[in-house]
Motif scaffolding. Structure first.
Motif, PDB file in Angstrom:
ATOM      1  N   THR A 158      32.450 -15.231   5.443  1.00 13.03           N
ATOM      2  CA  THR A 158      33.764 -15.678   5.624  1.00 13.03           C
ATOM      3  C   THR A 158      34.215 -16.997   6.075  1.00 13.03           C
ATOM      4  N   PRO A 159      33.287 -17.383   7.129  1.00 14.65           N
ATOM      5  CA  PRO A 159      33.782 -18.779   7.539  1.00 14.65           C
ATOM      6  C   PRO A 159      33.535 -19.894   6.438  1.00 14.65           C
ATOM      7  N   LEU A 160      32.594 -19.599   5.321  1.00 12.51           N
ATOM      8  CA  LEU A 160      32.482 -20.515   4.253  1.00 12.51           C
ATOM      9  C   LEU A 160      33.455 -20.591   3.257  1.00 12.51           C
ATOM     10  N   ILE A 161      34.265 -19.338   3.319  1.00 16.13           N
ATOM     11  CA  ILE A 161      35.115 -19.087   1.981  1.00 16.13           C
ATOM     12  C   ILE A 161      35.962 -20.289   1.699  1.00 16.13           C
ATOM     13  N   PRO A 162      36.674 -20.968   2.775  1.00 13.29           N
ATOM     14  CA  PRO A 162      37.730 -22.088   2.596  1.00 13.29           C
ATOM     15  C   PRO A 162      37.034 -23.357   1.850  1.00 13.29           C
ATOM     16  N   MET A 163      35.898 -23.440   2.494  1.00  7.79           N
ATOM     17  CA  MET A 163      34.878 -24.726   2.033  1.00  7.79           C
ATOM     18  C   MET A 163      34.576 -24.497   0.576  1.00  7.79           C
TER      19      MET A 163
END
Length: 226
Positions: free
Chosen positions: A135-140
């Motif tokens: 989830t933390p890497l989704i925007p990147m």
């Protein structure tokens, strides 16, 4: 030898008008069509090569993708013939112009992407986010995949431009070196001339390979979206 190294890449002009349009239309005259029941050897060879390339390139496509066959075959014929004609002395190669290559790459890439969003909306959107992404890497990852999508036509155009331009520059440099060495050392000039012949043969192969690679990548982009 005072000629500018990039003089051969300058768009030719006549009476203040660019001749690019005539040069671009000229390769189409090299592929004649026959209305006879029995074709001659040249047209038979041309048809055999087109069938071989189209069978190899379009075998991976479904019915929707195969509707692009005529466009892709016309594209590979145009790029290949233009590259080969550009190897003639005192000629001009339109595919050394990044603007022209972008003009070919962007519409074909955009057509394939739009086709994918129309026919496979969910699958096309799924490419922006690989399965199992934390989830933390989704925007990147979404930003990276978006940039990689928009960089595809630029990569197509730059690859074709760089390969054709580099080959022409090498031929120009080695040819100039051969002329300069003729009055200094005949043996070295002969060796350089042999290298020039081998490089010219290689450039003929590169001209055909780059036409195939450009068309094949467009075909793969289309396959991913149909």
């Amino acid at each position: 030898m005072n000629e500018n190294l990039f003089a051969s890449f300058i768009t030719p002009m006549m009476l203040g008008l660019p001749l690019v349009t005539l040069i671009v239309l000229f390769p189409s005259l090299l592929f004649p069509t026959s209305n006879r029941l029995v074709s001659n050897r040249l047209i038979s060879l041309q048809q055999w090569m087109l069938q071989l390339v189209s069978k190899q390139m379009m075998s991976i496509h479904n019915t929707k993708g195969q509707t692009w066959t005529l466009m892709l075959m016309s594209l590979i014929l145009f790029i290949g013939s233009t590259n080969l004609l550009g190897l003639l002395p005192h000629s001009f190669t339109p595919t050394t112009q990044l603007s022209m290559n972008l003009g070919m790459a962007i519409p074909l890439w955009a057509g394939a992407v739009i086709t994918g969003f129309r026919n496979k909306t969910k699958a096309s959107l799924a490419h922006f986010l690989p399965q199992g992404t934390p989830t933390p890497l989704i925007p990147m990852l979404v930003i990276i995949e978006t940039i990689s999508l928009f960089i595809q036509p630029v990569a197509l155009a730059v690859r074709l431009t760089a390969n054709i331009t580099a080959g022409h520059l090498l031929i120009h440099l080695i040819g100039g070196a051969t002329l300069a060495l003729m009055s200094i050392n005949t043996t070295t000039a002969l060796i350089t001339f042999i290298i020039l012949i081998l490089l010219t043969i290689l450039e003929f192969a590169v001209a055909m390979i780059q036409a195939y690679v450009f068309t094949l990548l467009v075909s793969l982009y289309l396959h991913d979206n149909t």
